[in-house]
Design a protein around this motif. Structure first.
Motif, PDB file in Angstrom:
ATOM      1  N   TRP A 295     -17.223 -63.790 -11.941  1.00 43.50           N
ATOM      2  CA  TRP A 295     -17.663 -63.468 -10.575  1.00 43.50           C
ATOM      3  C   TRP A 295     -17.393 -64.622  -9.624  1.00 43.50           C
ATOM      4  N   LEU A 300     -15.738 -64.648  -1.724  1.00 44.59           N
ATOM      5  CA  LEU A 300     -17.078 -64.371  -1.190  1.00 44.59           C
ATOM      6  C   LEU A 300     -17.117 -63.135  -0.316  1.00 44.59           C
ATOM      7  N   GLU A 301     -16.101 -62.963   0.538  1.00 45.07           N
ATOM      8  CA  GLU A 301     -16.113 -61.837   1.478  1.00 45.07           C
ATOM      9  C   GLU A 301     -15.908 -60.484   0.793  1.00 45.07           C
ATOM     10  N   GLU A 302     -15.487 -60.497  -0.476  1.00 45.87           N
ATOM     11  CA  GLU A 302     -15.220 -59.240  -1.190  1.00 45.87           C
ATOM     12  C   GLU A 302     -16.360 -58.843  -2.127  1.00 45.87           C
ATOM     13  N   ARG A 303     -17.301 -59.743  -2.366  1.00 44.57           N
ATOM     14  CA  ARG A 303     -18.279 -59.533  -3.433  1.00 44.57           C
ATOM     15  C   ARG A 303     -19.203 -58.335  -3.200  1.00 44.57           C
ATOM     16  N   GLU A 304     -19.746 -58.223  -1.991  1.00 44.13           N
ATOM     17  CA  GLU A 304     -20.702 -57.142  -1.727  1.00 44.13           C
ATOM     18  C   GLU A 304     -20.054 -55.778  -1.921  1.00 44.13           C
ATOM     19  N   ASP A 305     -18.881 -55.587  -1.325  1.00 45.78           N
ATOM     20  CA  ASP A 305     -18.195 -54.298  -1.443  1.00 45.78           C
ATOM     21  C   ASP A 305     -17.790 -54.018  -2.887  1.00 45.78           C
ATOM     22  N   LYS A 306     -17.336 -55.052  -3.573  1.00 44.44           N
ATOM     23  CA  LYS A 306     -16.882 -54.876  -4.958  1.00 44.44           C
ATOM     24  C   LYS A 306     -18.041 -54.471  -5.861  1.00 44.44           C
ATOM     25  N   LEU A 307     -19.199 -55.127  -5.682  1.00 45.14           N
ATOM     26  CA  LEU A 307     -20.360 -54.807  -6.510  1.00 45.14           C
ATOM     27  C   LEU A 307     -20.826 -53.377  -6.277  1.00 45.14           C
ATOM     28  N   LEU A 308     -20.871 -52.959  -5.014  1.00 40.69           N
ATOM     29  CA  LEU A 308     -21.269 -51.588  -4.694  1.00 40.69           C
ATOM     30  C   LEU A 308     -20.297 -50.577  -5.294  1.00 40.69           C
ATOM     31  N   LYS A 309     -19.014 -50.893  -5.197  1.00 35.28           N
ATOM     32  CA  LYS A 309     -17.990 -50.002  -5.725  1.00 35.28           C
ATOM     33  C   LYS A 309     -18.100 -49.856  -7.242  1.00 35.28           C
ATOM     34  N   LYS A 311     -20.775 -50.437  -9.185  1.00 30.67           N
ATOM     35  CA  LYS A 311     -22.005 -49.726  -9.532  1.00 30.67           C
ATOM     36  C   LYS A 311     -21.832 -48.225  -9.320  1.00 30.67           C
TER      37      LYS A 311
END
Length: 445
Positions: A295, A300-309, A311
């Protein structure tokens, strides 16, 4: 508990002997030399004796970086052992490798060493045993690890060790956690980080781990057995018989575990193979925690979207579970590893909890009031009598019904989801089975 190491050059039958003494198939056995790479540990039993046995890699003076590291691990195991079973090939006679490693072992340990001439199934094919005196370990005793003969000499050797007279070790209850995933996703790195030591070989190339390596440890106050497994690939990509055996042993580890940590590479898209492994874990009724490894390499800018995707992808792929546990970690730096293990322990504890029958019945009643069960395929009403939890880890709910029992899968999913939400089981596999309640007044029953 007495600690014994099996040592010797490659392909003398050390792993076969390990399996015979531990009454298991834990060690991978193959005709190809150098199959064992890590140190495999297990509890052995011989007559009335119980001891810890370590299977080590074949000692090799020259070779690749992996082979050198395997040899280093083997020598460390030999240093820590109370006694050594030095195994040679009874048919081949003394080799230059045997002589070299006998010298190394003598320097490494001043402890008791039993020399075993393996593959002694036939006296006609057996080399002159007197030749093995050259190794400096005294008499060589013929055995056949494959046919389990000659083991009385091992028993006598063990019995003579004073530590065997100690009181038997009390067996501790341990949580079993298996680390599964595709090749080169960081499984062994994660195991070493959890153990706080380099216990399994790590290299930046796939296929390093071959055996399923079980290590006992204590983590966050819990006694655990953690299993590092070989990477799983699609069957179509497996052309090597040894890899097939490794994969089968990885799946075998799944059957005897309490929980599974599925490691995936967070820098890549989730492949169908990883989802297929997850499905197999759920179908086996095992607790699953998905570790999004590497991880720290995701921008950093991709982490939130990637985690949501991710899940969303896991949640939509399975009906067996409501809310998968998916956590980002870095096995290399240790970030998130403690939280991963803490949450996994919590799920194991939840899965071991048995809910009161009254609570389960009230929950089922509310769910059925909100959405009545459909008619059976024979247009007969389904009458639910009562429900109860019949097992833990995995959680199984038995619903006793009168009349038809062919509840549609869609309604079963509805009940499973409702139970999970109401009873805090959303991250656990739940099985529902329908049992026909016989009518005591029915003359034909």
């Amino acid at each position: 508990m007495l600690k014994i190491a099996i040592a010797g050059r490659p392909n003398t039958g050390k792993s076969t002997l390990f399996n015979a003494l531990t009454h298991s198939r834990s060690a991978l056995v193959h005709d190809r030399p150098g199959v064992t790479r890590d140190v495999l540990s297990g509890t052995a039993q011989l007559g009335d004796l119980e001891f810890e046995l370590m299977d080590t890699a074949g000692l090799e003076a020259k070779g690749s970086a992996i082979e050198k590291q395997s040899t280093e691990f083997a020598l460390n195991a030999i240093k820590s052992a109370d006694a050594i079973l030095f195994v040679v090939d009874g048919r081949a006679g003394v080799t230059a490798e045997d002589l070299e490693w006998a010298k190394t072992v003598r320097k490494t340990r001043k402890t008791k060493i039993l020399l075993l001439a393996n593959k002694a199934e036939s006296e006609k094919r057996l080399h002159d045993l007197n030749d093995f005196y050259k190794l400096g370990f005294g008499e060589a005793f013929p055995i056949s690890a494959e046919h389990k003969t000659g083991f009385e000499k091992i028993y006598d050797f063990m019995k003579a060790l004073p530590i065997t007279n100690h009181k038997p070790t009390v067996t501790e209850s341990r949580l079993r956690i298996a680390i599964l995933g595709q090749p080169n996703v960081g499984k062994s790195t994660l195991v070493n980080k959890i153990l706080g030591a380099e216990r399994v070989i790590v290299r930046d190339e796939p296929g390093i781990t071959r055996d399923t390596i079980e290590v006992r440890a204590k983590y966050l106050g819990r006694n655990i057995v953690i299993s590092d497994t070989a990477g799983l690939r699609r069957k179509a990509n497996i052309t090597d018989g040894l890899e097939t055996l490794s994969a089968l042993k990885s799946l075998d580890a799944l059957e005897k575990t309490d929980a599974v940590v599925l490691v995936v590479d967070a820098t890549k898209n989730i492949e169908n193979q990883a989802l297929g492994i997850a499905a197999r874990i759920y179908d086996a009724g095992k607790i699953l925690a998905v570790a999004l490894n590497k991880w720290d390499l995701v921008p950093l800018e991709e982490r939130e979207d990637k985690l949501l995707k991710l899940k969303h992808q896991f949640k939509n792929s399975f009906h067996q579970i409501i809310k998968p546990l998916i956590l980002p970690i870095s096995a290399e730096t240790g970030t998130g590893v403690k939280n991963l293990m803490k949450r996994t322990f919590e799920l194991i504890d939840k899965s071991a909890d048995r809910k009161p029958t009254s609570l389960i019945n009230r929950t089922i009643e509310k769910l059925m009031e909100a959405r009545h069960p459909p008619m059976s395929r024979l247009k007969r009403p389904m009458k639910v009598k009562f429900a109860s939890q019949v097992s833990t880890n995995p959680i199984k709910i038995a619903i006793h019904v009168g009349g038809a029992t062919d509840m549609p899968e869609s309604y079963t999913r509805y009940l499973r989801k409702g139970l999970a939400k109401a009873l805090d089981w959303e991250q656990l596999p739940i099985f529902i089975e329908y049992r026909k309640s016989e009518n005591p007044y029915d003359a034909n029953s």
